[in-house]
Every structure is written in C-alpha cells, then in structure tokens.
Design a protein around this motif. Structure first.
Motif, PDB file in Angstrom:
ATOM      1  N   ALA A  45       0.806  -1.222   0.000  1.00 49.58           N
ATOM      2  CA  ALA A  45       0.000   0.000   0.000  1.00 49.58           C
ATOM      3  C   ALA A  45       0.842   1.277   0.000  1.00 49.58           C
ATOM      4  N   GLU A  46       2.037   1.222   0.562  1.00 49.32           N
ATOM      5  CA  GLU A  46       2.868   2.429   0.643  1.00 49.32           C
ATOM      6  C   GLU A  46       4.032   2.416  -0.344  1.00 49.32           C
ATOM      7  N   LYS A  47       3.977   1.520  -1.301  1.00 48.29           N
ATOM      8  CA  LYS A  47       5.076   1.396  -2.262  1.00 48.29           C
ATOM      9  C   LYS A  47       5.295   2.701  -3.031  1.00 48.29           C
ATOM     10  N   LYS A  48       4.227   3.355  -3.431  1.00 48.65           N
ATOM     11  CA  LYS A  48       4.325   4.596  -4.207  1.00 48.65           C
ATOM     12  C   LYS A  48       4.494   5.830  -3.327  1.00 48.65           C
ATOM     13  N   THR A  49       3.882   5.822  -2.147  1.00 48.77           N
ATOM     14  CA  THR A  49       3.841   7.029  -1.318  1.00 48.77           C
ATOM     15  C   THR A  49       4.883   7.067  -0.203  1.00 48.77           C
ATOM     16  N   GLY A  50       5.384   5.916   0.184  1.00 47.74           N
ATOM     17  CA  GLY A  50       6.226   5.853   1.372  1.00 47.74           C
ATOM     18  C   GLY A  50       5.337   5.838   2.604  1.00 47.74           C
ATOM     19  N   PRO A  51       5.929   5.896   3.814  1.00 50.60           N
ATOM     20  CA  PRO A  51       5.131   5.844   5.046  1.00 50.60           C
ATOM     21  C   PRO A  51       4.117   6.986   5.127  1.00 50.60           C
ATOM     22  N   THR A  52       2.872   6.618   5.286  1.00 49.26           N
ATOM     23  CA  THR A  52       1.777   7.576   5.363  1.00 49.26           C
ATOM     24  C   THR A  52       0.834   7.136   6.473  1.00 49.26           C
ATOM     25  N   MET A  53       0.392   8.091   7.271  1.00 53.97           N
ATOM     26  CA  MET A  53      -0.573   7.758   8.312  1.00 53.97           C
ATOM     27  C   MET A  53      -1.926   7.472   7.679  1.00 53.97           C
ATOM     28  N   THR A  54      -2.686   6.620   8.340  1.00 56.57           N
ATOM     29  CA  THR A  54      -4.033   6.296   7.880  1.00 56.57           C
ATOM     30  C   THR A  54      -4.923   7.523   8.056  1.00 56.57           C
ATOM     31  N   PHE A  55      -5.840   7.710   7.129  1.00 54.42           N
ATOM     32  CA  PHE A  55      -6.745   8.849   7.187  1.00 54.42           C
ATOM     33  C   PHE A  55      -8.152   8.377   6.846  1.00 54.42           C
ATOM     34  N   GLU A  56      -9.133   9.246   7.116  1.00 54.95           N
ATOM     35  CA  GLU A  56     -10.521   8.893   6.844  1.00 54.95           C
ATOM     36  C   GLU A  56     -10.706   8.635   5.352  1.00 54.95           C
ATOM     37  N   ASN A  57     -11.454   7.591   5.020  1.00 47.18           N
ATOM     38  CA  ASN A  57     -11.704   7.168   3.639  1.00 47.18           C
ATOM     39  C   ASN A  57     -10.404   6.861   2.886  1.00 47.18           C
ATOM     40  N   ASP A  58      -9.466   6.257   3.562  1.00 46.54           N
ATOM     41  CA  ASP A  58      -8.167   5.893   2.980  1.00 46.54           C
ATOM     42  C   ASP A  58      -8.396   4.876   1.866  1.00 46.54           C
ATOM     43  N   HIS A  59      -8.029   5.215   0.640  1.00 39.63           N
ATOM     44  CA  HIS A  59      -8.253   4.347  -0.522  1.00 39.63           C
ATOM     45  C   HIS A  59      -7.419   3.070  -0.483  1.00 39.63           C
ATOM     46  N   ARG A  60      -6.411   3.012   0.374  1.00 34.13           N
ATOM     47  CA  ARG A  60      -5.556   1.833   0.460  1.00 34.13           C
ATOM     48  C   ARG A  60      -6.231   0.684   1.210  1.00 34.13           C
ATOM     49  N   ILE A  61      -7.273   0.987   1.976  1.00 36.27           N
ATOM     50  CA  ILE A  61      -7.958  -0.023   2.783  1.00 36.27           C
ATOM     51  C   ILE A  61      -8.911  -0.826   1.895  1.00 36.27           C
ATOM     52  N   THR A  62      -8.823  -2.150   1.989  1.00 36.93           N
ATOM     53  CA  THR A  62      -9.672  -3.031   1.183  1.00 36.93           C
ATOM     54  C   THR A  62     -11.084  -3.085   1.767  1.00 36.93           C
ATOM     55  N   ARG A  63     -12.016  -3.693   1.028  1.00 37.09           N
ATOM     56  CA  ARG A  63     -13.388  -3.832   1.547  1.00 37.09           C
ATOM     57  C   ARG A  63     -13.408  -4.660   2.823  1.00 37.09           C
ATOM     58  N   ILE A  64     -12.714  -5.791   2.804  1.00 38.59           N
ATOM     59  CA  ILE A  64     -12.632  -6.636   4.005  1.00 38.59           C
ATOM     60  C   ILE A  64     -11.882  -5.874   5.094  1.00 38.59           C
ATOM     61  N   GLY A  65     -10.877  -5.125   4.690  1.00 41.60           N
ATOM     62  CA  GLY A  65     -10.106  -4.313   5.631  1.00 41.60           C
ATOM     63  C   GLY A  65     -10.980  -3.343   6.401  1.00 41.60           C
ATOM     64  N   LYS A  66     -11.952  -2.741   5.729  1.00 41.28           N
ATOM     65  CA  LYS A  66     -12.872  -1.815   6.396  1.00 41.28           C
ATOM     66  C   LYS A  66     -13.650  -2.527   7.495  1.00 41.28           C
ATOM     67  N   VAL A  67     -14.084  -3.743   7.196  1.00 42.64           N
ATOM     68  CA  VAL A  67     -14.871  -4.511   8.172  1.00 42.64           C
ATOM     69  C   VAL A  67     -13.996  -4.939   9.353  1.00 42.64           C
ATOM     70  N   ILE A  68     -12.821  -5.485   9.072  1.00 43.22           N
ATOM     71  CA  ILE A  68     -11.996  -5.973  10.181  1.00 43.22           C
ATOM     72  C   ILE A  68     -11.407  -4.832  10.998  1.00 43.22           C
ATOM     73  N   ARG A  69     -11.261  -3.661  10.408  1.00 40.74           N
ATOM     74  CA  ARG A  69     -10.819  -2.498  11.182  1.00 40.74           C
ATOM     75  C   ARG A  69     -11.951  -1.992  12.072  1.00 40.74           C
ATOM     76  N   LYS A  70     -13.137  -1.909  11.513  1.00 39.39           N
ATOM     77  CA  LYS A  70     -14.277  -1.398  12.273  1.00 39.39           C
ATOM     78  C   LYS A  70     -14.566  -2.288  13.485  1.00 39.39           C
ATOM     79  N   THR A  71     -14.419  -3.585  13.312  1.00 41.98           N
ATOM     80  CA  THR A  71     -14.662  -4.527  14.405  1.00 41.98           C
ATOM     81  C   THR A  71     -13.396  -4.820  15.212  1.00 41.98           C
ATOM     82  N   ARG A  72     -12.288  -4.229  14.789  1.00 42.10           N
ATOM     83  CA  ARG A  72     -10.968  -4.394  15.431  1.00 42.10           C
ATOM     84  C   ARG A  72     -10.421  -5.818  15.319  1.00 42.10           C
ATOM     85  N   LEU A  73     -10.978  -6.625  14.435  1.00 44.74           N
ATOM     86  CA  LEU A  73     -10.471  -7.984  14.238  1.00 44.74           C
ATOM     87  C   LEU A  73      -9.053  -7.975  13.663  1.00 44.74           C
TER      88      LEU A  73
END
Length: 173
Positions: A45-73
C-alpha cells in the motif's frame, strides 16, 4: 479461533499478498519490535507514497479491511505480541519509528508514552479516532499521558470493558 480462520480466508480471497501483516513499531523504552496484524490494506500500500498515516476514507484499505478495522479484528494477531512481552493488553498504541521521530521533534512530552509497554487497546484508542495530523496526535497524547498518570487495575478494566463495547457494536475506525 474461528475468527482467525474466517478473517484469513476473506483477506486471501479479496486480495493478493500475505494475510498477516508485520511492521516495525516502537515500544517501551524506545525498543523496536515487529507488530502482527491482519492485513487490511492492499498489498504494498505504501510502495508509491512511502510511510503515510491512515486517514478517513483511505483508498488503500480493502473492503474486508474496512470490516476488520471497524470490528478491530485486524488487531487479533497482536495477542502474539502480548505473549512475547512486546505489548500488554492496555497502554498507548505502538507507533512506527518514522512517525515517532517526527512526533518527538514536534510534540512536547511525546517520548513519555514509552515509559510503559504499548497496549492492544488504550484510553486514547477508545476515546479518539485515527490520528492523521500532528494536532490529532497531540490530542491522543493527552489521553495517553492521562492514562500514564492515572493507570491502575480498575482503570485498565474500564478500558477493556469499553473496548469490548467498541468491538461488539462496531464503533471502531
């Protein structure tokens, strides 16, 4: 755990790359360690940008990623970090070295958070959203310093109970 199996299968089905993501973080006494998480972002995810903090509506987060982040899994593999002694259940969240260097320079007392082991959950973690700016990081630090000044078994139990509520009702990121 069935949760590990389900999360792993969903991550693998959605995108290429490893299921478990490991990354260097800074812990107690500024000691570096590898943290383990379920991968919630696209591979490299950071190959092009280098280290970047996560932000709201981060396009790097996958669909499953959104679910497992929201539930903290996505945090479940950190139980291994707790067993290894790198982390505890409650404490300030561990941060990446590149951001620690920046924050120590720009935020007074930031280094104080390394007086104890980082935690799987923490007072700032349940009280604040993701921090993507210096100002938001400063706000989280206020909660972390409050925790450091007032930590006790009762406070830890309160944080754990509130974390369970966050997980059960998907009040995460």
């Amino acid at each position: 755990s069935p949760l590990f199996i389900v999360a792993s299968l969903l991550i693998k089905l959605e995108s290429k790359g490893p299921v478990i993501f490991k990354q260097e973080r800074v812990g107690r006494n500024n000691r570096s360690f590898k943290i383990y998480k379920f991968r919630s972002m696209s591979h490299d995810a950071e190959k092009k940008t280098g280290p970047t903090m996560t932000f709201e509506n981060d396009h790097r987060i996958t669909r499953i990623g959104k679910v497992i982040r929201k539930t903290r899994l996505d945090e479940l593999p950190q139980l291994w970090n707790i067993l290894k002694g790198d982390m505890s259940f409650v404490g300030p969240r561990p941060e990446r070295p590149v951001f620690v260097e920046k924050f120590v320079k720009h935020i007074p007392y930031y280094a104080q958070r390394f007086a104890i082991r980082p935690g799987l959950t923490g007072w700032a973690q349940i009280r604040c959203p993701y921090a993507s700016t210096i100002e938001q990081t400063l706000e989280k630090l206020r909660y972390e310093l409050y925790y450091l000044k007032n930590f006790s078994l009762l406070f830890d139990l309160t944080i754990i109970l509130r974390t369970i509520k966050v997980v059960l009702f998907a009040k995460g990121s």
